[in-house]
Design a protein around this motif. Structure first.
Motif, PDB file in Angstrom:
ATOM      1  N   TYR A   1     -13.119 -29.439 -15.717  1.00 22.67           N
ATOM      2  CA  TYR A   1     -13.048 -27.561 -15.114  1.00 22.67           C
ATOM      3  C   TYR A   1     -12.473 -27.433 -14.225  1.00 22.67           C
ATOM      4  O   TYR A   1     -11.384 -27.193 -13.684  1.00 22.67           O
ATOM      5  CB  TYR A   1     -13.609 -27.172 -15.784  1.00 22.67           C
ATOM      6  CG  TYR A   1     -13.876 -26.547 -17.256  1.00 22.67           C
ATOM      7  CD1 TYR A   1     -13.582 -26.868 -18.202  1.00 22.67           C
ATOM      8  CD2 TYR A   1     -15.507 -26.119 -17.339  1.00 22.67           C
ATOM      9  CE1 TYR A   1     -13.905 -26.233 -19.322  1.00 22.67           C
ATOM     10  CE2 TYR A   1     -15.990 -25.686 -18.977  1.00 22.67           C
ATOM     11  CZ  TYR A   1     -14.739 -26.280 -19.784  1.00 22.67           C
ATOM     12  OH  TYR A   1     -15.231 -25.606 -20.981  1.00 22.67           O
TER      13      TYR A   1
ATOM     14  N   GLN B   1     -17.373 -25.194 -24.778  1.00 22.97           N
ATOM     15  CA  GLN B   1     -16.159 -25.794 -24.818  1.00 22.97           C
ATOM     16  C   GLN B   1     -15.818 -25.820 -26.098  1.00 22.97           C
ATOM     17  O   GLN B   1     -14.821 -25.929 -26.532  1.00 22.97           O
ATOM     18  CB  GLN B   1     -16.086 -27.150 -24.255  1.00 22.97           C
ATOM     19  CG  GLN B   1     -15.282 -27.793 -24.341  1.00 22.97           C
ATOM     20  CD  GLN B   1     -14.369 -27.935 -24.378  1.00 22.97           C
ATOM     21  OE1 GLN B   1     -14.620 -27.457 -22.782  1.00 22.97           O
ATOM     22  NE2 GLN B   1     -13.028 -28.102 -24.258  1.00 22.97           N
TER      23      GLN B   1
ATOM     24  N   TYR C   1     -14.171 -21.865 -27.117  1.00 27.76           N
ATOM     25  CA  TYR C   1     -13.614 -21.303 -26.240  1.00 27.76           C
ATOM     26  C   TYR C   1     -11.865 -22.656 -26.334  1.00 27.76           C
ATOM     27  O   TYR C   1     -11.173 -22.730 -25.604  1.00 27.76           O
ATOM     28  CB  TYR C   1     -13.900 -20.622 -24.995  1.00 27.76           C
ATOM     29  CG  TYR C   1     -14.360 -19.670 -25.491  1.00 27.76           C
ATOM     30  CD1 TYR C   1     -13.995 -18.733 -25.790  1.00 27.76           C
ATOM     31  CD2 TYR C   1     -15.800 -19.612 -24.926  1.00 27.76           C
ATOM     32  CE1 TYR C   1     -14.332 -16.937 -25.590  1.00 27.76           C
ATOM     33  CE2 TYR C   1     -17.271 -18.832 -25.423  1.00 27.76           C
ATOM     34  CZ  TYR C   1     -16.080 -17.533 -26.042  1.00 27.76           C
ATOM     35  OH  TYR C   1     -16.884 -16.396 -25.940  1.00 27.76           O
ATOM     36  N   ARG C   2     -11.872 -23.864 -26.922  1.00 29.36           N
ATOM     37  CA  ARG C   2     -11.339 -24.521 -26.641  1.00 29.36           C
ATOM     38  C   ARG C   2     -10.332 -24.403 -26.658  1.00 29.36           C
ATOM     39  O   ARG C   2      -9.062 -24.957 -25.383  1.00 29.36           O
ATOM     40  CB  ARG C   2     -11.233 -26.296 -27.394  1.00 29.36           C
ATOM     41  CG  ARG C   2     -11.420 -25.578 -28.867  1.00 29.36           C
ATOM     42  CD  ARG C   2     -11.629 -26.386 -29.932  1.00 29.36           C
ATOM     43  NE  ARG C   2     -11.622 -26.629 -30.922  1.00 29.36           N
ATOM     44  CZ  ARG C   2     -11.991 -25.622 -32.167  1.00 29.36           C
ATOM     45  NH1 ARG C   2     -13.309 -25.168 -31.925  1.00 29.36           N
ATOM     46  NH2 ARG C   2     -11.599 -25.945 -33.367  1.00 29.36           N
TER      47      ARG C   2
ATOM     48  N   LEU D   1      -9.154 -22.469 -23.620  1.00 30.03           N
ATOM     49  CA  LEU D   1      -9.215 -23.227 -22.116  1.00 30.03           C
ATOM     50  C   LEU D   1      -7.715 -23.635 -22.527  1.00 30.03           C
ATOM     51  O   LEU D   1      -7.325 -24.750 -20.688  1.00 30.03           O
ATOM     52  CB  LEU D   1     -10.682 -24.280 -22.493  1.00 30.03           C
ATOM     53  CG  LEU D   1     -12.169 -22.856 -22.305  1.00 30.03           C
ATOM     54  CD1 LEU D   1     -13.239 -24.426 -22.877  1.00 30.03           C
ATOM     55  CD2 LEU D   1     -11.815 -23.156 -20.951  1.00 30.03           C
TER      56      LEU D   1
ATOM     57  N   ARG E   1      -2.264 -20.328 -16.296  1.00 31.13           N
ATOM     58  CA  ARG E   1      -3.191 -18.443 -16.580  1.00 31.13           C
ATOM     59  C   ARG E   1      -2.255 -17.738 -16.486  1.00 31.13           C
ATOM     60  O   ARG E   1      -2.891 -16.556 -16.952  1.00 31.13           O
ATOM     61  CB  ARG E   1      -3.597 -18.231 -14.962  1.00 31.13           C
ATOM     62  CG  ARG E   1      -4.445 -19.345 -14.442  1.00 31.13           C
ATOM     63  CD  ARG E   1      -5.689 -19.963 -13.377  1.00 31.13           C
ATOM     64  NE  ARG E   1      -6.243 -18.275 -13.108  1.00 31.13           N
ATOM     65  CZ  ARG E   1      -6.855 -18.133 -12.205  1.00 31.13           C
ATOM     66  NH1 ARG E   1      -7.303 -19.047 -11.173  1.00 31.13           N
ATOM     67  NH2 ARG E   1      -7.846 -16.966 -12.068  1.00 31.13           N
TER      68      ARG E   1
ATOM     69  N   GLU F   1      -8.529 -14.239 -19.577  1.00 27.71           N
ATOM     70  CA  GLU F   1      -8.640 -15.344 -18.564  1.00 27.71           C
ATOM     71  C   GLU F   1      -9.458 -15.481 -17.443  1.00 27.71           C
ATOM     72  O   GLU F   1      -9.540 -16.014 -16.764  1.00 27.71           O
ATOM     73  CB  GLU F   1      -7.063 -16.687 -18.055  1.00 27.71           C
ATOM     74  CG  GLU F   1      -6.469 -15.071 -16.986  1.00 27.71           C
ATOM     75  CD  GLU F   1      -6.341 -15.455 -15.803  1.00 27.71           C
ATOM     76  OE1 GLU F   1      -7.241 -15.943 -15.292  1.00 27.71           O
ATOM     77  OE2 GLU F   1      -6.554 -14.188 -14.641  1.00 27.71           O
TER      78      GLU F   1
ATOM     79  N   LEU G   1     -12.221 -16.345 -18.861  1.00 29.86           N
ATOM     80  CA  LEU G   1     -12.755 -17.389 -19.055  1.00 29.86           C
ATOM     81  C   LEU G   1     -12.882 -17.666 -17.256  1.00 29.86           C
ATOM     82  O   LEU G   1     -13.859 -19.023 -17.471  1.00 29.86           O
ATOM     83  CB  LEU G   1     -12.078 -18.250 -19.585  1.00 29.86           C
ATOM     84  CG  LEU G   1     -11.875 -18.295 -21.404  1.00 29.86           C
ATOM     85  CD1 LEU G   1     -11.198 -18.335 -21.716  1.00 29.86           C
ATOM     86  CD2 LEU G   1     -12.893 -18.691 -21.374  1.00 29.86           C
ATOM     87  N   TYR G   2     -12.305 -17.681 -16.129  1.00 33.89           N
ATOM     88  CA  TYR G   2     -12.391 -18.101 -14.758  1.00 33.89           C
ATOM     89  C   TYR G   2     -13.996 -18.446 -14.236  1.00 33.89           C
ATOM     90  O   TYR G   2     -13.962 -19.225 -14.182  1.00 33.89           O
ATOM     91  CB  TYR G   2     -11.978 -17.542 -14.226  1.00 33.89           C
ATOM     92  CG  TYR G   2     -11.378 -18.203 -12.895  1.00 33.89           C
ATOM     93  CD1 TYR G   2     -11.213 -18.807 -12.622  1.00 33.89           C
ATOM     94  CD2 TYR G   2     -12.315 -16.353 -11.871  1.00 33.89           C
ATOM     95  CE1 TYR G   2     -10.912 -19.086 -10.997  1.00 33.89           C
ATOM     96  CE2 TYR G   2     -12.225 -17.234 -10.334  1.00 33.89           C
ATOM     97  CZ  TYR G   2     -11.861 -18.500 -10.111  1.00 33.89           C
ATOM     98  OH  TYR G   2     -12.024 -18.531  -9.035  1.00 33.89           O
TER      99      TYR G   2
ATOM    100  N   ILE H   1     -16.296 -19.990 -16.037  1.00 38.14           N
ATOM    101  CA  ILE H   1     -16.119 -21.244 -16.372  1.00 38.14           C
ATOM    102  C   ILE H   1     -16.966 -21.774 -14.397  1.00 38.14           C
ATOM    103  O   ILE H   1     -18.127 -22.421 -14.032  1.00 38.14           O
ATOM    104  CB  ILE H   1     -15.594 -22.057 -15.760  1.00 38.14           C
ATOM    105  CG1 ILE H   1     -14.488 -22.223 -17.232  1.00 38.14           C
ATOM    106  CG2 ILE H   1     -14.706 -22.800 -15.230  1.00 38.14           C
ATOM    107  CD1 ILE H   1     -12.797 -22.478 -16.958  1.00 38.14           C
TER     108      ILE H   1
END
Length: 268
Positions: free
Chosen positions: A30, A146, A149-150, A153, A160, A170, A173-174, A177
């Motif tokens: 990541y 992982q 959300y593969r 991601l 993005r 996004e 997700l950001y 992460i």
């Protein structure tokens, strides 16, 4: 060597390092894919601050470090969004202020130098069973994230803006992460210390990037390499009486050099 594995501290260290080795490199991928390397340095400084607070106030260093890192991440992301400031600039500021506060706690509360230096090389064999369970649970959470959300991601890593226009949240997700990375850095520092942190997080991801052909391959190979380095480094440390963190870093460095040289030779 087998007799040493019957000792509870050694057994707990092996168990935790194995699980961490096979899962923590996910966050290394990541960091590389999203160009978040400055975040890693901020979290390392935050972990030192958390450890200094714990030593000064006699709190549990593991959970205090986790809390400090999470608070720093939340503050960074909120400030970055509200003030529209680049996260790299915010992380640089927080690196400076966190290490300054750490030294203030160390000085004012007369924290022994030896205990302070332990923040830099970890304390793998001083884990409680609560901390062991915490690391194992987080390892499972990291793999579940992982797997769940593969696809999203993969889209975010590719672009993005395109991911956002395709309906992928996004931003969420950001932040997820970043939070996972904060916990990973705090846990890895507890295991192998700040100075050798990259041996567990980044080197497996870098090695996998040299030979894997897809993002899925990079993720899988990163975890495999991390597990191999953790196990081989652990048993090397028992065999020649060196710190486990040094054993892990040594194995990772040797393999990285071999694969990097072969990769360059193959390309030329």
């Amino acid at each position: 060597m087998l007799e040493m594995l019957s000792l509870a501290p050694i057994l707990k260290g092996l168990l935790v390092l194995t699980f961490a080795g096979f899962t923590f490199p996910v966050t290394g991928v990541y960091l590389l894919r999203m160009n978040l390397l400055p975040l890693r340095f901020m979290l390392m400084h935050g972990a030192i601050l958390g450890g200094a607070i714990a030593l000064a106030m006699q709190y549990n260093p593991f959970w205090t470090t986790m809390l400090v890192n999470l608070l720093m991440v939340l503050l960074m992301t909120k400030t970055s969004r509200s003030m529209q400031v680049d996260t790299g600039q915010i992380s640089m500021f927080m690196m400076v202020i966190s290490i300054s506060l750490a030294f203030i706690f160390i000085y004012k509360f007369n924290v022994p130098a030896q205990d302070t230096l332990s923040l830099l090389w970890g304390s793998l064999f001083a884990l409680s069973w609560h901390e062991v369970i915490g690391v194992l649970a987080f390892s499972g959470l990291l793999l579940a994230f992982q797997f769940r959300y593969r696809r999203k991601l993969r889209a975010v890593f590719f672009d993005r803006e395109i991911a956002f226009s395709s309906g992928v949240n996004e931003g969420r997700l950001y932040y997820a992460i970043i939070l996972l990375t904060a916990i990973t850095v705090a846990a890895a520092m507890k295991l192998i210390g700040a100075l050798l942190l990259d041996a567990l997080l980044l080197l497996p991801a870098l090695i996998a990037s040299l030979h894997a052909k897809s993002l899925r391959g990079v993720i899988i190979w990163s975890c495999l390499w991390g597990g191999i380095f953790s196990l081989s480094g652990f048993f090397l440390s028992l065999a020649i009486d060196i710190p486990a963190s040094s054993g892990v870093a040594l194995m990772a460095s040797v393999v990285f050099l071999i694969i990097y040289v072969n990769h360059k030779r193959f390309k030329s």
